[in-house]
Enzyme design. Structure first.
Site, PDB file in Angstrom:
ATOM      1  N   SER A 197       0.889  -1.465  -0.174  1.00  9.94           N
ATOM      2  CA  SER A 197      -0.074  -0.195  -0.067  1.00  9.94           C
ATOM      3  C   SER A 197       0.850   1.260  -0.068  1.00  9.94           C
ATOM      4  O   SER A 197       0.558   2.063  -0.611  1.00  9.94           O
ATOM      5  CB  SER A 197      -0.804   0.013   1.290  1.00  9.94           C
ATOM      6  OG  SER A 197      -1.820  -1.119   1.128  1.00  9.94           O
ATOM      7  N   HIS A 249       0.819   4.363   4.640  1.00  8.36           N
ATOM      8  CA  HIS A 249       0.395   4.988   3.507  1.00  8.36           C
ATOM      9  C   HIS A 249       0.713   6.551   3.220  1.00  8.36           C
ATOM     10  O   HIS A 249       0.868   7.086   2.358  1.00  8.36           O
ATOM     11  CB  HIS A 249      -1.473   5.237   3.665  1.00  8.36           C
ATOM     12  CG  HIS A 249      -1.935   3.821   3.724  1.00  8.36           C
ATOM     13  ND1 HIS A 249      -3.145   3.348   3.944  1.00  8.36           N
ATOM     14  CD2 HIS A 249      -1.497   2.581   3.311  1.00  8.36           C
ATOM     15  CE1 HIS A 249      -3.449   2.262   3.775  1.00  8.36           C
ATOM     16  NE2 HIS A 249      -2.359   1.669   3.567  1.00  8.36           N
TER      17      HIS A 249
END
Length: 338
Positions: A197, A249
């Site tokens: 991610s 992230h």
């Protein structure tokens, strides 16, 4: 991100009316007897158009590598060996998933992930296993996790690789994943973290900075920027749910955003159409160079400070009392541990 197509019009006999959309340079002639040439879908000439159509092979290869790594991890996980109520045990056998109460994402145990390269603060800092900062981006917590990330990578990465080539997109992907891991291990000390991610958010951040630094060559820029901001905001907002490493992230997005100014810069509008040997217009605008230099400084400073803090064993939460809310916000439905 590709330039908007420009519709072909009638042969130009006079200066075209201002429409707010820049016609492709070199495709219109002001001479009354000049033959009409259909416009290119790109602002630049054929060489630039060819450069923007790279064959995408790296992103599919990364997808295959992630899938292969998941299969290998599941093979060594061997759920039936523990005698638990494995999901799909009758037909998957040793590839079957851990019980849903243990791993609802249909995957291996946390111990197996840790053994094969998951991000773990203690092993990185105390065990001197810095390689985990990158290896964790090639592991996934479960089949659902893997599918979600790989589908996103195909939709985002293939288009970027076709436009900018494999080495630029590959560098953004790898460095962004590393940057996300550095921020994650700086703030999260309990449990393990895995997933691509951070690298994916890096590609998303690079798309945004690419739009900003190449602002003058696009026509649908405002709509494109709004779209990217909404997508990034929604995905970052999902990261405040429990068991989601939003620091990876955020770190990946910030790293990719800065790398986009450095790697995805493009010549300004009309530069390629100048006669050879008589180019009076500079290749890049002044603001593009300023953004590139500022991004380089911030990248170097960010990685230097982050890595020093990590390997000195410092806890990022000691320097930011509210930052833990960036990865989990407690509600009446769930709690956030430390």
């Amino acid at each position: 991100m590709s330039n908007a197509d420009v519709e072909a019009g009638a042969p130009a006999r006079a200066a075209p009316a201002t429409t707010g959309i820049k016609p492709p340079p070199g495709r219109y002639s002001m001479a009354s007897n000049a033959p009409y040439m259909p416009p290119s879908p790109f602002y630049y000439d054929h060489a630039a158009a060819h450069e923007r159509h790279h064959w995408s092979w790296l992103v599919p290869l990364v997808v295959i590598a992630n899938v292969a790594m998941f299969v290998v991890v599941m093979f060594y996980n061997n759920c039936p060996r523990s005698g638990g109520d494995c999901v799909g045990r009758s037909f998957l056998r040793r590839f079957s998933f851990q019980p849903l109460k243990e791993n609802p994402l249909l995957g291996p145990t946390a111990a197996t992930l840790q053994r094969y390269g998951a991000l773990d603060w203690y092993k990185v800092v105390q065990g001197n296993q810095a390689w985990r900062l990158e290896s964790c981006t090639w592991l996934h917590a479960g089949l659902i996790h893997l599918l979600a990330n790989m589908i996103s990578l195909i939709f985002i990465g293939v288009r970027l690789e076709q436009q900018f080539g494999f080495w630029k997109v590959g560098l953004v992907y790898l460095v962004s994943g590393f940057g996300g891991s550095v921020l994650s291990v700086l703030f999260i000390r309990k449990g393990v973290s895995v997933g691509a991610s951070g690298a994916l958010f890096g590609l998303l951040g690079a798309m945004l900075s690419e739009l900003i630094t190449n602002w003058s060559i696009y026509t649908n820029r405002s709509a494109a920027m709004l779209n990217l901001i909404i997508i990034a905001a929604i995905n970052l907002a999902i990261g405040i749910l429990p068991h989601v490493d939003n620091f990876a992230h955020i770190g990946g997005f910030a790293t990719g955003f800065l790398l986009g100014f450095v790697l995805l810069i493009q010549p300004q509008f009309g530069w390629l159409e100048q006669p050879f040997g008589a180019k009076t217009k500079s290749k890049y605008k002044a603001y593009q160079i300023i953004l590139l230099l500022a991004a380089l400084v911030l990248l170097a400073a960010g990685f230097a400070v982050g890595l020093v803090m990590v390997f000195r064993g410092e806890n990022g939460n000691d320097h930011c009392g509210w930052c833990h809310y960036l990865t989990c916000v407690p509600t009446s439905s769930w709690k956030c541990d430390n």
